[in-house]
Design an enzyme around this catalytic site. Structure first.
Site, PDB file in Angstrom:
ATOM      1  N   CYS A 158      31.745 -24.573  14.949  1.00 47.43           N
ATOM      2  CA  CYS A 158      32.771 -24.633  14.151  1.00 47.43           C
ATOM      3  C   CYS A 158      34.268 -25.037  13.931  1.00 47.43           C
ATOM      4  O   CYS A 158      34.076 -25.461  14.584  1.00 47.43           O
ATOM      5  CB  CYS A 158      33.300 -22.956  14.280  1.00 47.43           C
ATOM      6  SG  CYS A 158      34.205 -22.615  12.762  1.00 47.43           S
ATOM      7  N   HIS A 203      27.708 -16.021   9.197  1.00 49.85           N
ATOM      8  CA  HIS A 203      29.003 -16.989  10.115  1.00 49.85           C
ATOM      9  C   HIS A 203      30.476 -17.549   8.726  1.00 49.85           C
ATOM     10  O   HIS A 203      31.070 -17.214   9.713  1.00 49.85           O
ATOM     11  CB  HIS A 203      28.597 -18.486  10.641  1.00 49.85           C
ATOM     12  CG  HIS A 203      29.672 -19.298  11.098  1.00 49.85           C
ATOM     13  ND1 HIS A 203      29.569 -19.636  12.788  1.00 49.85           N
ATOM     14  CD2 HIS A 203      30.600 -19.740  11.008  1.00 49.85           C
ATOM     15  CE1 HIS A 203      30.566 -20.101  12.484  1.00 49.85           C
ATOM     16  NE2 HIS A 203      31.442 -21.057  11.916  1.00 49.85           N
ATOM     17  N   GLU A 204      29.658 -17.631   8.070  1.00 52.19           N
ATOM     18  CA  GLU A 204      31.334 -17.644   6.981  1.00 52.19           C
ATOM     19  C   GLU A 204      31.896 -16.346   6.835  1.00 52.19           C
ATOM     20  O   GLU A 204      33.050 -16.315   6.364  1.00 52.19           O
ATOM     21  CB  GLU A 204      30.952 -18.390   6.226  1.00 52.19           C
ATOM     22  CG  GLU A 204      30.409 -19.951   6.375  1.00 52.19           C
ATOM     23  CD  GLU A 204      31.404 -21.078   7.304  1.00 52.19           C
ATOM     24  OE1 GLU A 204      32.740 -20.410   6.757  1.00 52.19           O
ATOM     25  OE2 GLU A 204      30.959 -21.100   8.331  1.00 52.19           O
ATOM     26  N   HIS A 238      34.468 -14.926   9.272  1.00 51.44           N
ATOM     27  CA  HIS A 238      35.241 -15.340   8.990  1.00 51.44           C
ATOM     28  C   HIS A 238      36.763 -14.288   7.666  1.00 51.44           C
ATOM     29  O   HIS A 238      37.895 -14.726   8.758  1.00 51.44           O
ATOM     30  CB  HIS A 238      35.314 -16.985   8.282  1.00 51.44           C
ATOM     31  CG  HIS A 238      35.399 -17.829   9.601  1.00 51.44           C
ATOM     32  ND1 HIS A 238      36.100 -18.641  10.316  1.00 51.44           N
ATOM     33  CD2 HIS A 238      34.712 -19.187   9.434  1.00 51.44           C
ATOM     34  CE1 HIS A 238      35.607 -19.526  10.850  1.00 51.44           C
ATOM     35  NE2 HIS A 238      34.535 -19.801  10.496  1.00 51.44           N
TER      36      HIS A 238
END
Length: 183
Positions: free
Chosen positions: A110, A154-155, A158
């Site tokens: 990341c 993953h994004e 966030h």
């Protein structure tokens, strides 16, 4: 293209939930989304990286990583078949996911995380994502699997204040799940 200062994982703002963006999109949001995509493209260019020592190569970027807690993500990578995978998604939501899991054998990285966090991150192998596609200016329903699905998840994490290492099994970081696909 504007330069972005990447927010690191020791900042409280990375742990906050992001807010939806209202439609139609403002020129400011359109410009920001395109700049995030451009940042990823440049971050994968060796010549650019030689000139910009503070930039690390990445395939995904979420608005919280540049200090904005809004639901906006950008993805850009070229897969093993030379296909360009690029998205700038507004208000992305995972609406369904497979029970079958997958993980990256090398673990995830990341731009906001400098320290190594060894271990597997088990994620759904297939997902359906509903979002507004900024590049094509329309609502989309994306069917994604494998690496592409991992990157998007993953994004989206966030946007929820979740970092990849939150998913690593604390007791057995390299625990494999029966039937999970290693990528």
């Amino acid at each position: 293209m504007r330069e972005f200062k990447i927010v690191k994982d020791n900042k409280k703002s990375l742990r906050e939930r992001s807010k939806d963006i209202s439609l139609p999109l403002s020129e400011e949001i359109i410009s920001l989304g395109k700049d995030m995509r451009e940042y990823l493209i440049l971050s994968q260019d060796e010549e650019y990286l030689k000139k910009h020592k503070n930039v690390r190569s990445g395939v995904g970027l979420a608005a919280p990583q540049i200090g904005l807690n809004i639901n906006l993500i950008a993805i850009y990578f070229v897969d093993e078949n030379e296909k360009i995978n690029e998205y700038v998604l507004v208000n992305p939501k995972i609406i369904s996911e497979s029970t079958k899991k997958c993980y990256l054998t090398g673990g995830e990285g990341c731009l906001s995380v400098d320290k190594e966090h060894p271990g597997y991150i088990l994620r759904p192998y297939k997902i359906k994502v509903k979002a507004f596609d900024l590049l094509n200016n329309k609502e989309v329903l994306l069917d994604l699997k494998g690496y592409e699905a991992i990157v998007i998840q993953h994004e989206i994490d966030h946007l929820k204040g979740i970092l990849f290492y939150d998913h690593i099994n604390k007791v057995d970081p390299f625990k494999e799940e029966l039937g999970a696909i290693a990528i």
